[in-house]
Design a protein around this motif. Structure first.
Motif, short mmCIF file in Angstrom:
data_model
loop_
_atom_site.label_atom_id
_atom_site.label_comp_id
_atom_site.label_asym_id
_atom_site.label_seq_id
_atom_site.Cartn_x
_atom_site.Cartn_y
_atom_site.Cartn_z
N UNK A 232 -113.08 64.59 22.42
CA UNK A 232 -112.03 64.42 23.30
C UNK A 232 -111.12 65.55 23.37
N UNK A 233 -110.74 66.05 22.39
CA UNK A 233 -109.71 67.30 22.35
C UNK A 233 -110.51 68.55 23.13
N UNK A 234 -111.89 68.84 22.96
CA UNK A 234 -112.32 69.70 23.60
C UNK A 234 -112.38 69.68 25.04
N UNK A 235 -112.64 68.32 25.51
CA UNK A 235 -112.60 68.14 26.81
C UNK A 235 -111.05 68.12 27.55
N UNK A 236 -110.10 67.56 26.71
CA UNK A 236 -108.91 67.58 27.38
C UNK A 236 -108.29 69.07 27.67
N UNK A 237 -108.64 69.94 26.63
CA UNK A 237 -108.27 71.30 26.99
C UNK A 237 -108.87 72.10 28.27
N UNK A 238 -109.89 71.65 28.54
CA UNK A 238 -110.56 72.16 29.96
C UNK A 238 -110.57 71.20 31.17
N UNK A 239 -110.14 70.10 31.05
CA UNK A 239 -110.23 69.49 32.26
C UNK A 239 -108.83 68.62 32.51
N UNK A 240 -108.57 68.60 33.72
CA UNK A 240 -107.38 68.01 34.00
C UNK A 240 -107.16 66.53 33.41
N UNK A 241 -105.83 66.53 32.94
CA UNK A 241 -105.69 64.91 32.43
C UNK A 241 -106.02 63.78 33.17
N UNK A 242 -105.90 63.70 34.50
CA UNK A 242 -106.43 62.71 35.41
C UNK A 242 -107.83 62.49 35.21
N UNK A 243 -108.55 63.59 34.97
CA UNK A 243 -110.08 63.11 35.02
C UNK A 243 -110.52 62.71 33.65
N UNK A 244 -109.74 63.33 32.71
CA UNK A 244 -109.87 62.57 31.16
C UNK A 244 -109.66 61.23 31.24
N UNK A 245 -108.60 60.95 31.89
CA UNK A 245 -108.08 59.37 31.97
C UNK A 245 -109.09 58.39 32.67
N UNK A 246 -109.40 59.03 33.83
CA UNK A 246 -110.52 58.00 34.68
C UNK A 246 -111.76 57.92 33.87
N UNK A 247 -112.47 58.92 33.15
CA UNK A 247 -113.68 58.66 32.51
C UNK A 247 -113.40 57.71 31.40
N UNK A 248 -112.06 57.57 30.79
CA UNK A 248 -111.93 56.65 29.93
C UNK A 248 -112.50 55.13 29.88
N UNK A 249 -112.51 54.68 31.42
CA UNK A 249 -112.93 53.40 31.45
C UNK A 249 -114.36 53.11 31.03
N UNK A 250 -115.05 54.00 30.61
CA UNK A 250 -116.37 54.00 29.89
C UNK A 250 -116.19 53.22 28.56
N UNK A 251 -115.32 53.77 27.86
CA UNK A 251 -115.24 52.93 26.63
C UNK A 251 -114.66 51.51 26.64
N UNK A 252 -113.71 51.08 27.40
CA UNK A 252 -113.37 49.66 27.26
C UNK A 252 -114.32 48.94 28.00
N UNK A 253 -115.21 49.62 28.98
CA UNK A 253 -116.23 48.75 29.84
C UNK A 253 -117.20 48.20 28.44
N UNK A 254 -117.49 49.40 27.68
CA UNK A 254 -118.56 49.00 26.74
C UNK A 254 -118.03 47.83 25.65
N UNK A 255 -116.61 48.16 25.34
CA UNK A 255 -116.02 47.07 24.38
C UNK A 255 -116.11 45.71 24.98
N UNK A 256 -115.77 45.48 26.30
CA UNK A 256 -115.82 44.40 26.94
C UNK A 256 -117.13 43.71 26.88
N UNK A 257 -118.12 44.27 27.26
CA UNK A 257 -119.51 43.80 27.06
C UNK A 257 -119.82 43.46 25.68
N UNK A 258 -119.45 44.24 24.79
CA UNK A 258 -119.60 43.82 23.24
C UNK A 258 -118.83 42.68 22.95
N UNK A 259 -117.51 42.69 23.13
CA UNK A 259 -116.85 41.37 22.91
C UNK A 259 -117.65 39.91 23.69
#
Length: 303
Positions: A232-259
């Protein structure tokens, strides 16, 4: 563009790991949330420090500490970041082990919206028209989820805000990702170690007092914590913060399916409507980025 692509791959890898980590924490349900937290901090510090030393980067770590101390703003910003991520971990572990996986996923659905807004207001990042529409769709989806919850989801907002501010702080500190995380965990390790000593003295510790599986899982919380955070730290250093933010939807989607699928939490029509907006936003966002890549390649070929 190549650096940005590498950043995207690292961010996706981090979010996939985070998405599946609830399975890991569920296997430590016999351990209190506070003990899991101090284990994560202590073993993450040991893990990252060992990797730094094995890579023979010990002198660079010393130089990083000197530079940080010379820039007091960066030093204390990183200290605050370590407190924020520790608080985020504690809330997250407690929520997962108390059966609030859907509310946890909601928190990490709200977080990307906050990260996008932080990128726009604090870092002056710009969104394309397609990305603005994607943001609006995602915001509608999150609003539907929040309203349908029936009461103010304080846990979700606490998770969202703490991680978003952490990401903003990390974005503005230029440190090697691995050494930066070593310093972060170093800041908070004395507190974690002191708490662990208290747990042992008061006979409340589970580590070394239970079974081999629990001991191994607690030790490996270091790797489970450090690996996605470094990515995450490496990615956030070389990507715009908005892009880091949008890609983050991957994690809660997986969490939701697990739940819903594995742990039997509810998923009704309102959830389906909400996620239809969020997934549409993700598809639009990804499509707009793909279009930018294709257009830039065509421009290079014309030159």
């Amino acid at each position: 563009m190549g650096r940005e692509r590498n950043g995207v791959l690292m961010a996706i890898s981090a979010y996939v790991i985070w998405g599946f980590l609830p399975i890991y924490w569920k296997n430590l349900s016999n351990v209190g949330s506070a003990e899991i937290l101090v284990s994560r901090i202590f073993w993450a510090f040991i893990t990252t420090l060992l990797f730094v030393l094995l890579m023979k980067n010990g002198r660079y770590l010393k130089e990083d500490l000197k530079k940080l101390w010379q820039s007091q703003r960066s030093f204390w910003s990183l200290f605050v970041a370590s407190l924020l991520i520790s608080g985020n971990w504690l809330l997250y572990i407690w929520a997962v082990n108390q059966g609030y996986l859907v509310q946890t996923s909601l928190g990490y659905y709200i977080n990307p919206l906050v990260s996008v807004l932080f990128g726009i207001f604090f870092l002056k990042e710009k969104l394309s028209d397609a990305q603005k529409v994607a943001f609006l769709l995602a915001a509608i989806g999150v609003a539907i989820l929040t309203i349908s919850y029936g009461k103010f989801p304080w846990l979700s907002f606490a998770l969202a805000m703490s991680f978003a501010v952490y990401g903003l702080v990390k974005k503005q500190i230029q440190l090697d990702a691995l050494r930066g995380l070593t310093i972060e965990t170093f800041f908070i390790t004395p507190i974690a170690l002191g708490f662990y000593i208290w747990l042992f003295v008061s006979d409340r510790a589970v580590f070394l007092q239970s079974d081999m599986k629990t001991d191994v899982l607690l030790i490996f919380t270091g790797i489970a914590t450090a690996l996605p955070l470094v990515l995450f730290a490496k990615a956030s250093q070389i990507m715009p913060l908005y892009m880091v933010g949008f890609l983050q939807y991957i994690a809660p989607t997986i969490m939701l399916f697990l739940g819903v699928i594995i742990y039997g939490e509810t998923f009704g029509k309102v959830h389906l409507l909400s996620f239809a907006f969020i997934w549409s936003a993700l598809i639009l966002f990804a499509g707009s980025k793909l279009f930018e890549v294709v257009r830039s390649k065509k421009a290079v070929n014309l030159l």
